[in-house]
Write an enzyme that holds these catalytic residues in place. Sequence first.
Site, PDB file in Angstrom:
ATOM      1  N   GLY A  28       0.875  -1.393   0.152  1.00 44.63           N
ATOM      2  CA  GLY A  28      -0.198  -0.333   0.018  1.00 44.63           C
ATOM      3  C   GLY A  28       1.116   0.622  -0.056  1.00 44.63           C
ATOM      4  N   ASN A  29       0.438   2.600  -0.213  1.00 48.24           N
ATOM      5  CA  ASN A  29       0.909   3.865  -0.426  1.00 48.24           C
ATOM      6  C   ASN A  29      -0.617   4.800   0.286  1.00 48.24           C
ATOM      7  OD1 ASN A  29      -0.173   4.299  -2.951  1.00 48.24           O
ATOM      8  ND2 ASN A  29       0.837   2.726  -3.341  1.00 48.24           N
ATOM      9  N   HIS A  99      -4.503   3.951  -0.364  1.00 51.44           N
ATOM     10  CA  HIS A  99      -4.130   3.220  -1.423  1.00 51.44           C
ATOM     11  C   HIS A  99      -3.370   1.434  -0.357  1.00 51.44           C
ATOM     12  CE1 HIS A  99      -3.432  -0.103  -4.404  1.00 51.44           C
ATOM     13  NE2 HIS A  99      -2.526  -0.350  -4.724  1.00 51.44           N
ATOM     14  N   HIS A 101      -4.722  -2.905   0.387  1.00 55.71           N
ATOM     15  CA  HIS A 101      -4.591  -4.381   0.176  1.00 55.71           C
ATOM     16  C   HIS A 101      -5.365  -4.703   1.375  1.00 55.71           C
ATOM     17  CE1 HIS A 101      -1.068  -3.641  -2.828  1.00 55.71           C
ATOM     18  NE2 HIS A 101      -1.687  -3.394  -3.108  1.00 55.71           N
ATOM     19  N   HIS A 163      -6.072  -6.087  -7.634  1.00 57.64           N
ATOM     20  CA  HIS A 163      -5.524  -5.249  -6.537  1.00 57.64           C
ATOM     21  C   HIS A 163      -5.292  -5.076  -5.374  1.00 57.64           C
ATOM     22  CE1 HIS A 163      -2.025  -2.021  -7.788  1.00 57.64           C
ATOM     23  NE2 HIS A 163      -1.714  -2.709  -6.486  1.00 57.64           N
ATOM     24  N   TYR A 470     -14.733  53.782   9.870  1.00 60.73           N
ATOM     25  CA  TYR A 470     -15.740  54.582  11.739  1.00 60.73           C
ATOM     26  C   TYR A 470     -15.236  55.433  11.831  1.00 60.73           C
ATOM     27  CZ  TYR A 470     -16.796  54.335  15.890  1.00 60.73           C
ATOM     28  OH  TYR A 470     -16.867  55.258  17.722  1.00 60.73           O
ATOM     29  N   ASP A 565      -8.700  61.542   9.319  1.00 61.23           N
ATOM     30  CA  ASP A 565      -9.255  60.919  10.488  1.00 61.23           C
ATOM     31  C   ASP A 565      -7.233  60.735  11.730  1.00 61.23           C
ATOM     32  OD1 ASP A 565      -9.932  59.564  12.897  1.00 61.23           O
ATOM     33  OD2 ASP A 565     -11.906  59.067  11.976  1.00 61.23           O
ATOM     34  N   LYS A 593      -6.498  58.991  20.730  1.00 59.86           N
ATOM     35  CA  LYS A 593      -5.988  57.939  20.788  1.00 59.86           C
ATOM     36  C   LYS A 593      -4.538  58.523  21.207  1.00 59.86           C
ATOM     37  CE  LYS A 593      -8.433  54.132  18.165  1.00 59.86           C
ATOM     38  NZ  LYS A 593      -9.148  53.321  19.508  1.00 59.86           N
TER      39      LYS A 593
END
Length: 767
Positions: A28-29, A99, A101, A163, A470, A565, A593
């Site tokens: 498998g992979n 994959h 089996h 397979h 804003y 602003d 601020k």
Amino acid sequence: MEHRMSRQHVVDMCRTMLDRGYLKATEGNVSVRIPGHRLYAVTPSNYDYDRMRVEDICIVDFDGRHVPDETGAGLAPSIECGMHANIYRERPDVNAIVHTHQPYASALAFLRKPIPALTDEQVRFLGKQVAIVDYAPSGTGFLAKNVQKKVAGGDNAFIIANHGIVALGTDPDRAVFNMALLEKVSIAYLMALTTEAGRVYTIPAPIREIAFGKLRADEKRIAAQITKAVEPLRVPADEELPSADATAAEIAPAGSANPTGDSGSADPAGENGTAGPDAPGAESARLGYAISEYPDVPDVMRRLKALIAQPVRGLRHDAMLDVLNHFDTKCRASKEITDRAKRRIPGGVQHNLAFNYPFPLAIDKAEGAHLVDRDGNVYIDFLQAGGPTILGSNYGPVNEQVAEVVHASGPVTGLFHEYELKLAEIIHRYMPHIEMYRALGSGTEAVMAAVRGARAFTGKKMVIKLGGAYHGWSDTMVYGLRVPGTYRMNAKGIPFGATSRTREAFPHELGQLKRKLVENRLRGGTAAVVVEPVGPESGTRPVPRDYNAKVRELCDEFGALLVFDEVVTGFRLGLGGAAGYFGVTPDLTVLGKAVSGGYPMAGGVGGRADVMAVFGSGLDGKSGAHIQVGGTLSANPLSCAAGYFAIQEMARTNAPVIAGRAGDRLTRGLQRLIDRYGLPYVAYNQGSIVHLECSGVMLLDMRNPLKLLKENKARKRLMEQMGAAYAAHGIITLAGSRMYTSMADTDEVIDDALDRFDRVFALVEGV
């Protein structure tokens, strides 16, 4: 090592399948798509999965070619890499492939019998049926093409004749789940075939179609995340990030420059009438600005549009549950006090910045770059009180000097105090276009005053703002708020008359702005055009570099005042503000601020002397065009002294530039993480104003009202959830999408923050 996360996913999948008995030895992979690249990570050929290491995983491109790297393993990829490449090219929704089996599905491979729709669960995850892929020898292009033809139909599991099987998933966990589900239905089908031959019942066709419809909807949603994405910004893993520490070290020797505003010279002008080193504005130019490179606005907007074109992509459900559990278990004191607050404070908090999901955090201590809540949790503070504390929170040198002033005069006298003048003088020194300055209580008050002053000075009534911006909560400016094209949608409690002379133009669209100016000419003319110079919502919709200059030209053409602003950008972009950076002179400038260094009563309006003369009513005894503005606590000694000393310290340390480099480091690091994880998120900055868009909710507008109505809540919820995830990992942001860096953000602090963002991004769905 490149693509470590994808390699790790492959190893984890192998471990899981080994533990469950689906993989044996080397058969498998397994592969995982590498996000944002035409590459995938795959298991090596003929290698024992029980001994698999991250560095053993191979990288292959979508043409099936091995891409060697420097891991040192030197292993060849699986012989089926062509099959994996074909699937990834054909199916953009597939991010992982298995994959194997496995025994029962392999039995059906030998029988060459497809599995019909036995259960709605099977159809929901695997497809209408588990089809048979025609036989071809292993590792050949024939087999790869046979598989590619079958997967195009949209199913997620296939039996390869003589397979094994192929299972696909939108993520590694789903691929493993689909592989296991296939084995389950294979067992059921084989048992049915052997016990009652010819009498295997399948689910009704309508149920099958409904279940398959759900599968296809999910696949299309995931596919859109890839096909509608833009090429990510590549940031090499070994790239050296910008350094705030290096900038601070370069600046330190020059820290003795005179920042007080006292020129020390009888003639501040240089020879031949040119501006000398102590002339207003000269020091701002010498100190420089926080923005080292202005954003590529067309590219940023292209990425933002690609973000909102895709489905939302937030934390996995299990990860979000962990975040909420963190708040429930680690933030109990915050929840207790904010729950109590709901009985006496509308919503439980006094400021919108504190409305955090799932509940507000109660902060006991702020120091430099960090916050500490009532439970003792420590956070990296990228909120910085909404932007004013460029020096860092609770900055000692300013506090000490302010304490001396307050000790002498108290916080307020009601009469003139020398720091009113000192503040106005130091502002003029660094922002020479502010010839006169009127201190007020907040940015909202300052915008109100600017609009009123512009109307009084010009004799015109109409005001234009950019949609989505804003400018405080005054009646006149709560119009087209945050979402362009929404007009009065947020104007509850405001009479129609209050906004009848306010108009909005969509960001970037100078042609529409000009049309509004032409229309207003028929209504008596435009008094002012109000803009945030980096774009609405502190650059959430960034404007091109030359935008402000073109707005200046339009204002001159139509006789309107240009109002900047600079509540956020004032001093944050540099001592000269956005006006100095862009080289555009506004008629009026709104400050807030940072103008009081984080102390209360932070607001004011300044500008040309002839325009500012209208604010003299009640002070110089004149009447006529003069207007009424004021406030008992406006320009109190506490706030004015705090602003004066904070600006002094910002000049002495060049804090805005250092904070800007910290913003550069944070942004570049975030771009590296976004690239690594293949996320559709967008990061960019304007100096120390850093944007990290994960949902794009702020980019929705009324040009597409159906999309706005359909997606606004979901995208806003994602933004709130990401903000909560950042907080749970020790990072405080503004609504999960904006950050302000300060001089206190050293390279060490930024790198710590990037490590925390790394952990959050690893929890995102599909990673």
